[in-house]
Design a protein around this motif. Structure first.
Motif, short mmCIF file in Angstrom:
data_model
loop_
_atom_site.label_atom_id
_atom_site.label_comp_id
_atom_site.label_asym_id
_atom_site.label_seq_id
_atom_site.Cartn_x
_atom_site.Cartn_y
_atom_site.Cartn_z
N TRP A 36 38.76 42.18 33.18
CA TRP A 36 38.20 41.87 34.70
C TRP A 36 39.11 41.00 35.66
CZ3 TRP A 36 33.55 43.16 36.83
CH2 TRP A 36 32.59 43.50 36.15
N LYS A 38 39.78 39.56 39.64
CA LYS A 38 39.34 38.99 40.83
C LYS A 38 40.23 39.21 41.95
CE LYS A 38 38.46 34.55 42.54
NZ LYS A 38 38.46 32.93 42.29
N VAL A 48 41.12 37.63 35.21
CA VAL A 48 40.04 36.72 35.04
C VAL A 48 40.00 36.61 33.42
CG1 VAL A 48 37.69 36.08 34.92
CG2 VAL A 48 38.94 37.07 37.05
N ASP A 86 34.70 31.04 43.55
CA ASP A 86 34.47 32.30 42.78
C ASP A 86 34.18 33.54 43.86
OD1 ASP A 86 32.79 30.57 40.19
OD2 ASP A 86 34.95 30.93 40.53
N TYR A 90 35.34 41.67 42.32
CA TYR A 90 35.81 41.60 41.05
C TYR A 90 35.82 42.86 40.55
CZ TYR A 90 35.03 36.62 40.74
OH TYR A 90 35.12 35.31 40.92
#
Lengths: 117, 113
Positions: A36, A38, A48, A86, A90
């Protein structure tokens, strides 16, 4: 050929809550890596979390954890205690094992995560 | 202190021109890459070089020519720019066989008018 699908173009979460981003992939291989990444508005791609397919244990990195279901070819990302920082796009990514595939990531379409204060 | 740096960050040019994007990494990595992110944010690998040797070339038009003078640098030269070349181009690097972590540059947004 391998494909990666992220079926949620956009998600939102309240600050301090938990959110799960979905990712499925298609492959006939048994050995591979999943990631993953970001991408905040700054455009920088940041790793991530990473999962090796041969490991049954789900990877965790602080507030980020994955639910890796190899048989179902599913690799979801859970973000706990969501923070304003955050908020980003993604990307789920797949990489075949083998040195010739080093760095050759196959990306999903991305999920934009909004964090509400 | 930037690990992977690309220049320029923005590039606006006319169709038919030739342009270059430069990339440098100071991480001691031996493998470098070019990725393209289109207007729909889809990311796809274009090239990878390991110790100055081309490893991956993903059916990219011949107008795109990567050049690696040494393992810390990977430049991308584009000839006869077309409207469809407009995208964000990312350079990345890694240490092959040690860690799968790719370090990305901050991207170069290319706009072809």
């Amino acid at each position: 050929a391998q494909t990666v699908t992220q079926s949620q173009p956009e998600m939102s979460v309240q600050e301090a809550e938990t959110v799960t981003l979905s990712c499925t992939y298609d492959t006939s291989e048994s050995d591979y890596y999943l990631f993953w990444y970001k991408q905040p508005p700054s455009r920088q791609m940041i790793l991530v979390i990473r999962q090796e397919a041969y490991k049954q244990q789900n990877a965790t990195e602080n507030r980020f954890s994955v639910n890796f279901q190899k048989a179902a070819k599913s690799f979801s990302l859970k973000i706990s205690d969501s923070q304003l920082g955050d908020a980003a796009m993604y990307f789920c990514a797949y990489r075949s094992a083998g040195s010739s595939n080093t760095g050759k990531l196959i990306f999903g379409q991305g999920t934009t995560l909004q964090v509400k204060p | 202190d930037t690990a992977v740096s690309q220049t320029p960050k923005y590039l606006v040019t006319q169709m038919g021109n030739d342009k270059s994007i430069k990339c440098e990494q100071n991480l001691g990595h031996d493998t470098m890459y070019w990725y393209k992110q289109d207007s729909k944010k889809f990311l796809k690998i274009m090239f990878s070089y390991n110790n100055k040797e081309l490893i991956i070339n993903e059916t990219v038009p011949n107008r795109f020519s990567p050049k690696s003078p040494d393992k810390a640098h990977l430049n991308l030269h584009i000839n006869s720019l077309e409207l469809g070349d407009s995208a964000v181009y990312f350079c990345a690097s890694s240490l092959a066989g040690v860690d799968e972590k790719l370090f990305f540059g901050s991207g170069t947004q290319l706009s072809v008018l």
